[in-house]
Write a protein that holds these residues in place. Structure first.
Motif, mmCIF file in Angstrom:
data_model
loop_
_atom_site.group_PDB
_atom_site.id
_atom_site.type_symbol
_atom_site.label_atom_id
_atom_site.label_comp_id
_atom_site.label_asym_id
_atom_site.label_seq_id
_atom_site.Cartn_x
_atom_site.Cartn_y
_atom_site.Cartn_z
ATOM 1 N N VAL A 38 0.834 -1.200 0.000
ATOM 2 C CA VAL A 38 0.000 0.000 0.000
ATOM 3 C C VAL A 38 0.872 1.254 0.000
ATOM 4 O O VAL A 38 1.737 1.413 0.858
ATOM 5 C CB VAL A 38 -0.944 0.010 1.226
ATOM 6 C CG1 VAL A 38 -1.736 1.296 1.295
ATOM 7 C CG2 VAL A 38 -1.875 -1.184 1.202
ATOM 8 N N THR A 39 0.624 2.149 -0.969
ATOM 9 C CA THR A 39 1.318 3.438 -0.982
ATOM 10 C C THR A 39 0.424 4.557 -0.468
ATOM 11 O O THR A 39 0.899 5.513 0.125
ATOM 12 C CB THR A 39 1.798 3.799 -2.404
ATOM 13 O OG1 THR A 39 0.674 3.809 -3.284
ATOM 14 C CG2 THR A 39 2.833 2.804 -2.889
ATOM 15 N N GLN A 40 -0.874 4.438 -0.718
ATOM 16 C CA GLN A 40 -1.835 5.394 -0.180
ATOM 17 C C GLN A 40 -3.197 4.745 -0.042
ATOM 18 O O GLN A 40 -3.460 3.696 -0.615
ATOM 19 C CB GLN A 40 -1.913 6.660 -1.034
ATOM 20 C CG GLN A 40 -2.565 6.499 -2.373
ATOM 21 C CD GLN A 40 -2.611 7.821 -3.133
ATOM 22 O OE1 GLN A 40 -1.886 8.758 -2.835
ATOM 23 N NE2 GLN A 40 -3.461 7.901 -4.131
ATOM 24 N N VAL A 41 -4.077 5.386 0.740
ATOM 25 C CA VAL A 41 -5.422 4.889 0.980
ATOM 26 C C VAL A 41 -6.407 5.978 0.580
ATOM 27 O O VAL A 41 -6.248 7.129 0.980
ATOM 28 C CB VAL A 41 -5.625 4.507 2.469
ATOM 29 C CG1 VAL A 41 -7.054 4.093 2.726
ATOM 30 C CG2 VAL A 41 -4.675 3.407 2.874
ATOM 31 N N GLU A 42 -7.400 5.609 -0.220
ATOM 32 C CA GLU A 42 -8.478 6.518 -0.596
ATOM 33 C C GLU A 42 -9.758 6.030 0.054
ATOM 34 O O GLU A 42 -10.149 4.877 -0.115
ATOM 35 C CB GLU A 42 -8.681 6.545 -2.110
ATOM 36 C CG GLU A 42 -7.630 7.266 -2.881
ATOM 37 C CD GLU A 42 -7.918 7.266 -4.378
ATOM 38 O OE1 GLU A 42 -8.991 6.784 -4.798
ATOM 39 O OE2 GLU A 42 -7.047 7.741 -5.114
ATOM 40 N N ILE A 43 -10.413 6.916 0.798
ATOM 41 C CA ILE A 43 -11.686 6.587 1.437
ATOM 42 C C ILE A 43 -12.751 7.458 0.790
ATOM 43 O O ILE A 43 -12.664 8.685 0.848
ATOM 44 C CB ILE A 43 -11.638 6.837 2.952
ATOM 45 C CG1 ILE A 43 -10.477 6.071 3.575
ATOM 46 C CG2 ILE A 43 -12.961 6.441 3.598
ATOM 47 C CD1 ILE A 43 -10.189 6.454 5.002
ATOM 48 N N ALA A 44 -13.737 6.818 0.165
ATOM 49 C CA ALA A 44 -14.785 7.547 -0.537
ATOM 50 C C ALA A 44 -16.091 7.467 0.229
ATOM 51 O O ALA A 44 -16.451 6.418 0.766
ATOM 52 C CB ALA A 44 -14.966 6.974 -1.938
#
Length: 163
Positions: free
Chosen positions: A147-153
């Protein structure tokens, strides 16, 4: 005695190389019905979570753990009574497994069920100071490896966290 044992062992090893034939001693005990795949019968579930996204995400942060990190997200709904809130993967995955997309981004949805329209809570506006909804997702170091980044929508906005 040892000659007999050695010759039987060599014969068994030679016969086990016979593949799917009836001569293979590994298949004599009914072991001939091996599955072709490890996938569950009927395949993996491909339908995603049908709960609606939380209307507005206020914040997201990382909390350190001994063997990973805790992802904490906070949102607010327009009315009181939202329940069963959870962070779920955008892409359906097997139960208990979380992995990022090939680009290294873990895409999550912040979902919650609204109150039934007949419920009194559905008519009361939410107070952001006390009616915020907080959810958390535990991620182990193994799950975070790619994981390089996390997107929460949510329903109307999205929050991105760098690892």
């Amino acid at each position: 005695m040892t000659r007999l044992t050695v010759s039987l062992l060599i014969s068994a090893l030679l016969l086990s190389g016979c593949g799917d034939s009836g001569w293979n001693p590994l298949r004599w005990g009914g072991g001939g019905n091996r599955p072709e795949t490890l996938a569950p019968e009927g395949g993996y579930e491909t339908v995603g979570d049908s709960r609606p996204g939380i209307p507005q995400i206020i914040s997201a942060r990382w909390e350190p753990l001994n063997e990973g990190r805790l992802l904490v997200a906070t949102g607010i709904a327009p009315t009181k009574g939202y329940h069963h809130a959870e962070l779920v993967t955008l892409r359906p995955q097997p139960q208990g497994r979380i992995s990022p997309d090939p680009d290294g981004v873990l895409r999550l949805r912040f979902v919650a069920l609204p109150p039934p329209p007949t419920d009194e809570a559905a008519r009361l506006p939410a107070n952001p100071a006390v009616d915020s909804i907080t959810v958390a997702l535990t991620l182990s170091n193994t799950q975070l490896a790619g994981v390089t980044q996390v997107e929460i929508a949510g329903a109307s906005n999205a929050v991105t966290l760098q690892r």
